[in-house]
Design an enzyme around this catalytic site. Structure first.
Site, mmCIF file in Angstrom:
data_model
loop_
_atom_site.group_PDB
_atom_site.id
_atom_site.type_symbol
_atom_site.label_atom_id
_atom_site.label_comp_id
_atom_site.label_asym_id
_atom_site.label_seq_id
_atom_site.Cartn_x
_atom_site.Cartn_y
_atom_site.Cartn_z
ATOM 1 N N LYS A 1 6.121 4.271 16.677
ATOM 2 C CA LYS A 1 6.063 3.155 15.728
ATOM 3 C C LYS A 1 7.215 3.262 14.755
ATOM 4 O O LYS A 1 7.379 4.287 14.091
ATOM 5 C CB LYS A 1 4.732 3.170 14.973
ATOM 6 C CG LYS A 1 4.512 1.930 14.098
ATOM 7 C CD LYS A 1 3.075 1.834 13.631
ATOM 8 C CE LYS A 1 2.814 0.523 12.900
ATOM 9 N NZ LYS A 1 1.391 0.356 12.549
ATOM 10 N N ASN B 1 0.837 -1.201 0.000
ATOM 11 C CA ASN B 1 0.000 0.000 0.000
ATOM 12 C C ASN B 1 0.867 1.245 0.000
ATOM 13 O O ASN B 1 1.972 1.257 0.528
ATOM 14 C CB ASN B 1 -0.966 0.002 1.205
ATOM 15 C CG ASN B 1 -0.394 0.727 2.400
ATOM 16 O OD1 ASN B 1 -0.459 1.954 2.498
ATOM 17 N ND2 ASN B 1 0.199 -0.028 3.323
ATOM 18 N N SER C 1 5.907 5.346 8.398
ATOM 19 C CA SER C 1 5.232 5.045 7.137
ATOM 20 C C SER C 1 6.164 5.390 5.980
ATOM 21 O O SER C 1 6.768 6.461 5.959
ATOM 22 C CB SER C 1 3.945 5.858 7.010
ATOM 23 O OG SER C 1 3.428 5.747 5.689
ATOM 24 N N ASN D 1 5.154 6.032 3.047
ATOM 25 C CA ASN D 1 4.315 6.633 2.010
ATOM 26 C C ASN D 1 4.116 8.135 2.137
ATOM 27 O O ASN D 1 3.325 8.720 1.401
ATOM 28 C CB ASN D 1 2.960 5.925 1.990
ATOM 29 C CG ASN D 1 3.111 4.434 1.763
ATOM 30 O OD1 ASN D 1 3.913 4.012 0.937
ATOM 31 N ND2 ASN D 1 2.381 3.635 2.520
ATOM 32 N N THR D 2 4.800 8.764 3.080
ATOM 33 C CA THR D 2 4.855 10.225 3.186
ATOM 34 C C THR D 2 6.308 10.631 3.021
ATOM 35 O O THR D 2 7.175 10.162 3.763
ATOM 36 C CB THR D 2 4.309 10.703 4.549
ATOM 37 O OG1 THR D 2 2.922 10.358 4.647
ATOM 38 C CG2 THR D 2 4.462 12.207 4.703
ATOM 39 N N ASN E 1 6.334 -1.319 11.404
ATOM 40 C CA ASN E 1 5.500 -0.896 10.283
ATOM 41 C C ASN E 1 5.783 -1.790 9.065
ATOM 42 O O ASN E 1 6.416 -2.835 9.187
ATOM 43 C CB ASN E 1 5.774 0.580 9.966
ATOM 44 C CG ASN E 1 4.561 1.324 9.449
ATOM 45 O OD1 ASN E 1 3.808 0.815 8.627
ATOM 46 N ND2 ASN E 1 4.367 2.541 9.915
ATOM 47 N N PHE F 1 -1.461 8.361 4.311
ATOM 48 C CA PHE F 1 -2.190 9.044 5.402
ATOM 49 C C PHE F 1 -3.447 9.745 4.886
ATOM 50 O O PHE F 1 -3.741 10.881 5.262
ATOM 51 C CB PHE F 1 -1.302 10.068 6.113
ATOM 52 C CG PHE F 1 -0.201 9.501 6.962
ATOM 53 C CD1 PHE F 1 -0.111 8.151 7.250
ATOM 54 C CD2 PHE F 1 0.770 10.341 7.481
ATOM 55 C CE1 PHE F 1 0.915 7.645 8.041
ATOM 56 C CE2 PHE F 1 1.802 9.853 8.281
ATOM 57 C CZ PHE F 1 1.882 8.496 8.561
#
Length: 348
Positions: free
Chosen positions: A226, A117, A184, A186-187, A255, A121
């Site tokens: 995290k 994925n 994450s 993805n940022t 994560n 966010f």
């Protein structure tokens, strides 16, 4: 076993025929509808697996929780709690609403029982998140709720601390614990906050604000960080050194991963984003073991990543985790996985 659990294998076939993100949204709506209707709620009611544990001073009904990411807006807390979780974590929330990354941004790799994925966010923002959390009954009924906070994509990384502090201020009165998501993939640049100096500064600012909030609200809410499974041993050691220095209560390990080693040659293996599922299990175990060796037993560790059986949940506990969280395993195995994990942990 409840009707909901018995029918999941059939439901999964239908869900896997849909786009992954659409299936995700449909599942949440279906769970909510089931919970809101008295008749269906009674028909599908499941026995709450009970294995009391204490985590950061918080009383858990059992040590198997829901990982953040499944309910980003905190809109389905009670429906998800009814599946039998011992604790629930929702988010990640950012100060301002944002759409996340362009679609498609979620991909199944069924042969490896994985997901990729790059959601980014996507959420409706802090104000809506808090409103949703306040509507839920889970905490009022004695459930433990974690709220996961992050930064907006448009916020420059050098000002990330401002976003985290704003979120901390907002969620503090409504959380049993607060997770700071700095892992994450993805940022853009978010994972740079795991470097020693950046993490040192961020944790110092969060702890200072937490002290002020604790005095304001008359209670100390645990803070958790995290982290990623892709950290080097030196980077894990740096995290283990900084966490107790700043009075942080726990670590969620881990994560999603950027590695594709375990899924090479499969469809979507070249898609950008975080990989979740069984390949993360061993990576998570290694991080948990190293953290526990450095931290002793004064800092809580929540193990997450690649749990698709009770055995793997038990392995997380044996490696040094105090509790575990599920996400991708639920998609492939269904909610019966929760009780299987509780039962296996009880045997440890």
């Amino acid at each position: 076993m409840s009707l909901l659990f018995r029918t999941y294998p059939l439901a999964r076939k239908a869900l896997f025929s849909m786009d992954p993100e659409q299936a995700h949204e449909w599942t949440l709506r279906a769970l909510q509808h089931n919970h809101d209707c008295t008749v269906t709620r009674l028909l599908t009611a499941t026995h709450q697996p009970t294995l009391p544990r204490t985590l950061m001073g918080l009383p858990l009904r059992n040590p198997v929780g829901l990982a953040a990411g499944l309910d980003k807006n905190g809109a389905h807390i009670d429906a998800l709690a009814a599946l039998g979780f011992g604790f629930i974590e929702v988010g990640t929330v950012t100060p301002r609403a944002q759409p996340g990354n362009p679609k498609p941004r979620m991909f199944r790799l069924p042969r490896a029982r994985c997901l990729i994925n790059r959601m980014g966010f996507n959420n409706d923002g802090l104000d809506t998140f808090i409103t949703n959390v306040q509507k839920s009954q889970w905490r009022r009924q004695g459930g433990i709720l974690g709220l996961n906070i992050g930064k907006n994509a448009a916020t420059p990384i050098e000002h990330a601390v401002d976003d985290y502090l704003r979120c901390l201020d907002g969620v503090y009165p409504h959380a049993d614990y607060i997770t700071v998501n700095i892992s994450s993939p993805n940022t853009k640049n978010l994972r740079s906050l795991q470097s020693h100096d950046a993490l040192d500064a961020l944790l110092a600012a969060l702890q200072a604000r937490r002290l002020a909030l604790a005095e304001q609200h008359g209670r100390r809410t645990p803070l958790v960080v995290k982290i990623a499974p892709d950290l080097s041993t030196d980077e894990v050691d740096a995290v283990a050194e900084l966490i107790p220095r700043h009075g942080i209560d726990g670590i969620i390990a881990t994560n999603t991963t950027l590695s594709r080693e375990a899924v090479r040659g499969l469809p979507y293996d070249d898609e950008a984003g975080g990989l979740s599922g069984p390949p993360v299990h061993a990576m998570s175990l290694a991080v948990i073991r190293r953290l526990r060796a450095h931290l002793g037993h004064d800092t809580a560790i929540i193990g997450v990543g690649g749990i698709e059986s009770g055995r793997q949940a038990a392995e997380k506990i044996q490696a040094g985790a105090d509790a575990v969280q599920l996400y991708t395993g639920l998609i492939y195995e269904g909610p019966a996985l929760i009780k299987a994990c509780v039962d296996a942990i009880e045997r440890v």
